[in-house]
Design a protein around this motif. Structure first.
Motif, mmCIF file in Angstrom:
data_model
loop_
_atom_site.group_PDB
_atom_site.id
_atom_site.type_symbol
_atom_site.label_atom_id
_atom_site.label_comp_id
_atom_site.label_asym_id
_atom_site.label_seq_id
_atom_site.Cartn_x
_atom_site.Cartn_y
_atom_site.Cartn_z
ATOM 1 N N LYS A 20 0.842 -1.208 0.000
ATOM 2 C CA LYS A 20 0.000 0.000 0.000
ATOM 3 C C LYS A 20 0.873 1.253 0.000
ATOM 4 C CE LYS A 20 -3.530 2.492 2.535
ATOM 5 N NZ LYS A 20 -4.410 2.528 3.714
ATOM 6 N N GLN A 21 1.898 1.266 0.828
ATOM 7 C CA GLN A 21 2.786 2.422 0.895
ATOM 8 C C GLN A 21 3.526 2.625 -0.424
ATOM 9 O OE1 GLN A 21 2.842 4.713 3.301
ATOM 10 N NE2 GLN A 21 1.224 3.531 4.268
ATOM 11 N N ARG A 22 3.934 1.543 -1.052
ATOM 12 C CA ARG A 22 4.600 1.659 -2.366
ATOM 13 C C ARG A 22 3.662 2.299 -3.387
ATOM 14 N NH1 ARG A 22 7.338 -3.966 -1.749
ATOM 15 N NH2 ARG A 22 9.465 -3.356 -1.217
ATOM 16 N N ARG A 23 2.407 1.859 -3.398
ATOM 17 C CA ARG A 23 1.443 2.442 -4.338
ATOM 18 C C ARG A 23 1.235 3.927 -4.060
ATOM 19 N NH1 ARG A 23 -1.276 -2.256 -3.139
ATOM 20 N NH2 ARG A 23 -2.779 -1.148 -1.845
ATOM 21 N N LEU A 24 1.088 4.281 -2.774
ATOM 22 C CA LEU A 24 0.857 5.680 -2.410
ATOM 23 C C LEU A 24 2.050 6.555 -2.787
ATOM 24 C CD1 LEU A 24 -0.804 5.202 1.093
ATOM 25 C CD2 LEU A 24 -1.916 5.981 -1.009
ATOM 26 N N PHE A 25 3.252 6.113 -2.482
ATOM 27 C CA PHE A 25 4.438 6.919 -2.798
ATOM 28 C C PHE A 25 4.763 6.917 -4.288
ATOM 29 C CE2 PHE A 25 5.444 6.427 1.829
ATOM 30 C CZ PHE A 25 5.419 7.784 2.123
ATOM 31 N N ASP A 51 10.598 2.979 -2.794
ATOM 32 C CA ASP A 51 10.786 1.834 -1.897
ATOM 33 C C ASP A 51 11.309 2.283 -0.532
ATOM 34 O OD1 ASP A 51 9.900 -0.144 -3.626
ATOM 35 O OD2 ASP A 51 11.888 -0.490 -4.462
ATOM 36 N N HIS A 52 12.248 3.220 -0.541
ATOM 37 C CA HIS A 52 12.831 3.715 0.702
ATOM 38 C C HIS A 52 11.758 4.369 1.576
ATOM 39 C CE1 HIS A 52 16.505 6.009 2.546
ATOM 40 N NE2 HIS A 52 15.813 5.369 3.445
ATOM 41 N N ALA A 53 10.921 5.205 0.979
ATOM 42 C CA ALA A 53 9.853 5.872 1.734
ATOM 43 C C ALA A 53 8.827 4.859 2.235
ATOM 44 C CB ALA A 53 9.179 6.934 0.875
ATOM 45 N N ALA A 54 8.497 3.878 1.406
ATOM 46 C CA ALA A 54 7.527 2.858 1.823
ATOM 47 C C ALA A 54 8.058 2.054 3.008
ATOM 48 C CB ALA A 54 7.203 1.935 0.652
ATOM 49 N N LEU A 55 9.319 1.658 2.936
ATOM 50 C CA LEU A 55 9.921 0.926 4.054
ATOM 51 C C LEU A 55 10.006 1.791 5.307
ATOM 52 C CD1 LEU A 55 12.724 -0.957 2.126
ATOM 53 C CD2 LEU A 55 10.772 -1.996 3.291
ATOM 54 N N THR A 56 10.305 3.072 5.119
ATOM 55 C CA THR A 56 10.347 3.999 6.247
ATOM 56 C C THR A 56 8.990 4.081 6.923
ATOM 57 O OG1 THR A 56 12.114 5.291 5.229
ATOM 58 C CG2 THR A 56 10.788 6.411 6.909
ATOM 59 N N ALA A 57 7.939 4.196 6.132
ATOM 60 C CA ALA A 57 6.588 4.293 6.689
ATOM 61 C C ALA A 57 6.214 3.043 7.472
ATOM 62 C CB ALA A 57 5.575 4.552 5.570
ATOM 63 N N VAL A 58 6.563 1.879 6.953
ATOM 64 C CA VAL A 58 6.241 0.629 7.653
ATOM 65 C C VAL A 58 7.086 0.490 8.919
ATOM 66 C CG1 VAL A 58 6.234 -1.892 7.477
ATOM 67 C CG2 VAL A 58 5.343 -0.506 5.601
ATOM 68 N N CYS A 59 8.337 0.903 8.857
ATOM 69 C CA CYS A 59 9.175 0.886 10.069
ATOM 70 C C CYS A 59 8.592 1.800 11.142
ATOM 71 C CB CYS A 59 10.599 1.303 9.743
ATOM 72 S SG CYS A 59 11.520 0.038 8.859
ATOM 73 N N LEU A 60 8.122 2.965 10.739
ATOM 74 C CA LEU A 60 7.493 3.876 11.699
ATOM 75 C C LEU A 60 6.240 3.249 12.305
ATOM 76 C CD1 LEU A 60 7.903 7.263 9.803
ATOM 77 C CD2 LEU A 60 9.068 6.563 11.904
ATOM 78 N N MET A 61 5.494 2.516 11.485
ATOM 79 C CA MET A 61 4.303 1.820 11.972
ATOM 80 C C MET A 61 4.694 0.815 13.058
ATOM 81 S SD MET A 61 1.636 -0.476 9.735
ATOM 82 C CE MET A 61 2.734 -1.887 9.544
ATOM 83 N N ILE A 62 5.744 0.044 12.807
ATOM 84 C CA ILE A 62 6.196 -0.958 13.774
ATOM 85 C C ILE A 62 6.707 -0.280 15.048
ATOM 86 C CG2 ILE A 62 7.924 -2.754 14.209
ATOM 87 C CD1 ILE A 62 7.727 -3.388 11.163
ATOM 88 N N LEU A 63 7.470 0.787 14.890
ATOM 89 C CA LEU A 63 8.024 1.491 16.050
ATOM 90 C C LEU A 63 6.945 2.098 16.940
ATOM 91 C CD1 LEU A 63 11.083 3.193 14.368
ATOM 92 C CD2 LEU A 63 11.169 1.498 16.200
ATOM 93 N N ASN A 64 5.772 2.337 16.386
ATOM 94 C CA ASN A 64 4.681 2.935 17.159
ATOM 95 C C ASN A 64 3.752 1.906 17.792
ATOM 96 O OD1 ASN A 64 4.871 5.850 17.183
ATOM 97 N ND2 ASN A 64 4.845 5.649 14.957
ATOM 98 N N LEU A 65 4.033 0.632 17.649
ATOM 99 C CA LEU A 65 3.215 -0.388 18.296
ATOM 100 C C LEU A 65 3.355 -0.287 19.814
ATOM 101 C CD1 LEU A 65 4.066 -3.521 16.101
ATOM 102 C CD2 LEU A 65 1.887 -2.279 16.160
#
Length: 71
Positions: A20-25, A51-65
């Protein structure tokens, strides 16, 4: 981060999130570039910004759990 591997259901969510993040970015490359300008370290220009931004967004998602924040 969680001191454990993700469950199958969690892995499914992570994979869907990265796609989803890849599609959005991909649809908004300036947003990807803007996200990657945050922080003190320069980004690696060899990496694809979408790809870098998408991975960053998912990492931020994990860090906020909650599970990560209360460890």
């Amino acid at each position: 981060l969680l001191a454990r591997s993700p469950s199958d259901a969690e892995l499914k969510v992570l994979k869907a999130s990265i796609e989803k993040q890849r599609r959005l970015f991909a649809a908004d490359k300036p947003a990807a570039e803007k996200l990657l300008k945050v922080g003190e370290s320069p980004r690696n220009a060899k990496l694809d910004p979408v790809d870098h931004a998408a991975l960053t967004a998912v990492c931020l998602m994990i860090l906020n759990l909650d599970e990560v924040l209360t460890k």
